[in-house]
Design an enzyme around this catalytic site. Structure first.
Site, PDB file in Angstrom:
ATOM      1  CE  LYS A 210      -3.625   2.025   2.880  1.00 37.81           C
ATOM      2  NZ  LYS A 210      -4.561   1.776   3.974  1.00 37.81           N
ATOM      3  CD  GLU A 216       9.334  -6.130   7.298  1.00 35.63           C
ATOM      4  OE1 GLU A 216       8.990  -5.021   6.805  1.00 35.63           O
ATOM      5  OE2 GLU A 216       9.186  -6.411   8.500  1.00 35.63           O
ATOM      6  N   GLY A 272      -4.944  -2.445   5.307  1.00 33.56           N
ATOM      7  CA  GLY A 272      -4.150  -3.577   4.822  1.00 33.56           C
ATOM      8  C   GLY A 272      -4.815  -4.919   5.072  1.00 33.56           C
ATOM      9  NE  ARG A 273      -6.469  -4.618  11.259  1.00 32.89           N
ATOM     10  CZ  ARG A 273      -5.851  -3.456  11.415  1.00 32.89           C
ATOM     11  NH1 ARG A 273      -4.740  -3.207  10.772  1.00 32.89           N
ATOM     12  NH2 ARG A 273      -6.351  -2.521  12.201  1.00 32.89           N
ATOM     13  CD  GLU A 358      -1.930  -5.109  11.935  1.00 35.10           C
ATOM     14  OE1 GLU A 358      -0.797  -4.623  11.971  1.00 35.10           O
ATOM     15  OE2 GLU A 358      -2.376  -5.684  10.919  1.00 35.10           O
ATOM     16  CG  HIS A 389      -4.293 -37.111  16.019  1.00 37.87           C
ATOM     17  ND1 HIS A 389      -4.420 -38.422  16.409  1.00 37.87           N
ATOM     18  CD2 HIS A 389      -5.320 -36.856  15.172  1.00 37.87           C
ATOM     19  CE1 HIS A 389      -5.458 -38.949  15.789  1.00 37.87           C
ATOM     20  NE2 HIS A 389      -6.024 -38.023  15.039  1.00 37.87           N
ATOM     21  CE  LYS A 509       5.561  -1.242  10.455  1.00 39.41           C
ATOM     22  NZ  LYS A 509       4.739  -0.468   9.532  1.00 39.41           N
TER      23      LYS A 509
HETATM   24  C1  G6Q Z   1      -2.584  -4.131   8.030  1.00 39.06           C
HETATM   25  C2  G6Q Z   1      -1.387  -3.427   8.393  1.00 39.06           C
HETATM   26  C3  G6Q Z   1      -0.093  -4.058   7.921  1.00 39.06           C
HETATM   27  C4  G6Q Z   1       0.276  -3.743   6.481  1.00 39.06           C
HETATM   28  C5  G6Q Z   1       1.717  -4.159   6.250  1.00 39.06           C
HETATM   29  C6  G6Q Z   1       2.165  -3.930   4.833  1.00 39.06           C
HETATM   30  O1  G6Q Z   1      -3.707  -3.778   8.276  1.00 39.06           O
HETATM   31  O2  G6Q Z   1      -1.489  -2.100   8.027  1.00 39.06           O
HETATM   32  O3  G6Q Z   1      -0.077  -5.451   8.097  1.00 39.06           O
HETATM   33  O4  G6Q Z   1      -0.589  -4.401   5.616  1.00 39.06           O
HETATM   34  O5  G6Q Z   1       2.556  -3.456   7.136  1.00 39.06           O
HETATM   35  O6  G6Q Z   1       2.057  -2.581   4.490  1.00 39.06           O
HETATM   36  P1  G6Q Z   1       2.218  -2.117   3.015  1.00 39.06           P
HETATM   37  O7  G6Q Z   1       1.123  -2.716   2.200  1.00 39.06           O
HETATM   38  O8  G6Q Z   1       2.145  -0.623   3.038  1.00 39.06           O
HETATM   39  O9  G6Q Z   1       3.563  -2.616   2.548  1.00 39.06           O
END
Ligand code: G6Q
Length: 545
Positions: A210, A216, A272-273, A358, A389, A509
């Site tokens: 996003k 990462e 994001g989620r 989250e 199990h 972070k």
């Molecule tokens: C989700 C969070 C988080 C995000 C990641 C990746 O709700 O905001 O998990 O999706 O940190 O972020 P980017 O899509 O900006 O790389």
């Protein structure tokens, strides 16, 4: 002061639930079922093809009435409307929360700052469909003229967990000539293993981010670029044929060298989620095709409509949320196990962990006050029957009460002999055993020696939901995800937290960014952290020398 503007624990329904809990707590599910022979048929609800049996919960009609009253006193109806109307309910980021717009039918209208976002959503979906068709049909060629056969999504968190889960869940519908991999971890092993048997000529990377600034993802994207250029003789022009981006940040995408014509956009009102049905789902569409993706969106939308329009006492996400609150805040339980009896849903618990924890893992209310009650439980789980199990021992006979969500389908996508009957028998048996247990009398009657009896008694009274649907299709997956999304929303409304921010992930972070140069620092400079962190940094530096 109206009931709903009061702090949660001061509300009339909360106080009534507190008193009610004291009466109900000692009651056993055996008694509740014996007193009401129709309970197992009555305490069920069905909507949009999803069936919920909630009869094996430690509730009575009075409990439900009070929980529904709590939802009303929490202004749930108004809050649902506010979300669907695009109000900026994510107050700490001043954003609308409109994942429901991602699956709104073409032609409908949802306005954000005066603009109809549904038109924008469908423009991106059309672009994704066109691209997916070209790749799937081999029309889109790589730099050396070969068709693309390997798709690697690079993303993390919300830009990874949804795509991975959806790919695994819908693998049955995927194009088996293609390979799909997902790279998320900064650990170089993730990338190395994902590409080790792939031909760069036929590999396409989707950089999903996003913000397009996530450490990462950017590190993995740069490593992917190096890998590709090395494999294709170093021609920079090859990047355009082997990289596309999913992002809201056009400037950063261009800076990376990806042609913005191959960028698929989304918007700040998609968390994001909550983004697996936005362009973040490009890998899903490439795997299952645009028609199946559309069916998934339709499934999401059907659950949205159910959530928006159904009275709370028959509303699946609301019922599930209220039951969570009942256990977390009154029974003081700490976790919920999500147990899909469907191998394709093996990544569903991991996906739900982010969605739930989250969103609602917060101790500050919308007013900025510290809560005096528990918020999000820990969600965890594994597909059945494997868990049986392993950790089910603790659910049956441990000292903790763990409400379970069992998920299953009437029809298997891979019918093999009597496998499916055996699978379903197990889910029914587990829920039955948890609820009703086995008394000392029953154990004795089996001829068990006295000393062994206590070990073989199951006290029961352990709650569960059973969620069932016909078969795992793209449409049903959409419904299932929307069910939990709206369950999380309802919980957040009652707990009065902002379910759509994630400030809790920031500090780590920032500190990592500060530590990276210190690990790479060849001088013997003092790391300037606490004594533990300093010591760890020095130890690691020594390992590199
Ligand atoms: C989700 C969070 C988080 C995000 C990641 C990746 O709700 O905001 O998990 O999706 O940190 O972020 P980017 O899509 O900006 O790389």
């Amino acid at each position: 002061m109206t009931a709903h503007s009061k702090p949660l624990t001061q509300r009339t329904a909360w106080k009534a639930l507190d008193a009610h809990y004291k009466k109900l707590q000692p009651l056993h599910l055996r008694t509740l079922f014996a007193d009401d022979p129709k309970r197992g048929e009555r305490m069920t609800a069905e909507a949009a093809g999803i069936y919920l049996d909630y009869s094996k919960n430690r509730i009575t009609d009075e409990t439900l009435k009070l929980l529904v009253q709590l939802a009303e006193e929490s202004d749930l109806r108004e809050r649902i409307d506010a979300m669907f109307h695009g109000e900026k309910i994510n107050i700490t980021e001043n954003r609308a929360v409109l994942h429901v717009a991602l699956r709104a039918p073409r032609g409908s209208s949802i306005l954000v700052d005066g603009k109809n976002v549904v038109t924008q959503v469908h423009a991106v979906l059309d672009k994704m469909a066109d691209f997916s068709n070209r790749v799937r049909q081999g029309i889109w060629k790589g730099h050396t003229g070969k068709s693309i056969r390997n798709i690697i999504n690079i993303g993390i968190g919300g830009s990874d967990l949804g795509p991975v889960m959806a790919y695994e869940a819908l693998r049955h519908y995927s194009d088996r000539r293609m390979t799909f991999r997902f790279v998320s971890n900064i650990d170089g092993t993730d990338f190395a293993e994902a590409v080790q048997d792939l031909n760069p000529e036929q590999t396409l990377f989707i950089v999903s981010s996003k913000t397009f600034t996530t450490l990462e993802t950017m590190a993995n994207a740069h490593t992917a670029r190096v890998w590709l250029l090395k494999g294709l003789g170093g021609d920079e022009k090859s990047v355009a044929k082997h990289f596309v981006a999913v992002s809201t940040n056009e400037a950063e995408v261009a800076k990376f060298g990806i042609d913005t014509a191959n960028m698929f956009g989304f918007w700040d009102w998609v968390g994001g989620r909550y983004s697996m049905d936005s362009a973040i789902g490009l890998s899903t569409m490439l795997a299952i095709g645009p028609e199946n993706f559309s069916a998934m969106l339709d499934g999401f939308h059907q659950m949205d409509e159910h959530f928006r329009n159904t009275p709370f006492d028959r509303n699946l996400p609301v019922l599930m949320a209220l039951l969570t609150i009942w256990y977390i805040d009154f029974f003081d339980t700490h976790t919920i196990a999500v147990l899909p009896y469907e191998q394709y849903l093996k990544r569903f618990p991991a996906y739900l962990q982010q969605l739930t924890m989250e969103s609602n893992g917060k101790y500050i209310t919308l007013d900025g006050n510290k809560v005096d009650y528990q918020t999000s439980p820990i969600y965890w789980g594994e597909p059945g029957t494997n868990g049986q199990h392993s950790f089910y021992q603790l659910i049956h006979q441990g000292t903790r009460l763990i409400p379970c969500d069992f998920i299953a389908f009437d029809t298997s996508l891979n019918p093999l002999g009597s496998h499916h009957d055996m699978l379903i028998a197990n889910i029914f048996a587990q829920a039955e055993a948890l609820a009703f247990g086995k008394t000392a009398e029953q154990v004795k009657a089996e001829g068990t020696p006295d000393w062994l009896v206590p070990h073989r008694v199951f006290e029961g009274n352990r709650p569960s939901n059973i969620i069932m649907a016909d078969r795992l299709t793209p449409e049903i997956l959409g419904k299932l995800v929307a069910l939990y999304e709206h369950c999380v929303f309802t919980q957040g409304v009652i707990w009065q937290v902002d379910s759509f921010d994630q400030w809790g992930v920031e500090l780590g972070k920032v500190l990592a960014q500060r530590i990276i140069p210190k690990l790479e620092d060849k001088s013997e400079s003092e790391p300037e952290h606490d004594s533990s962190t300093n010591n760890l940094i020095r130890r690691y530096r020594r390992s590199k020398s």
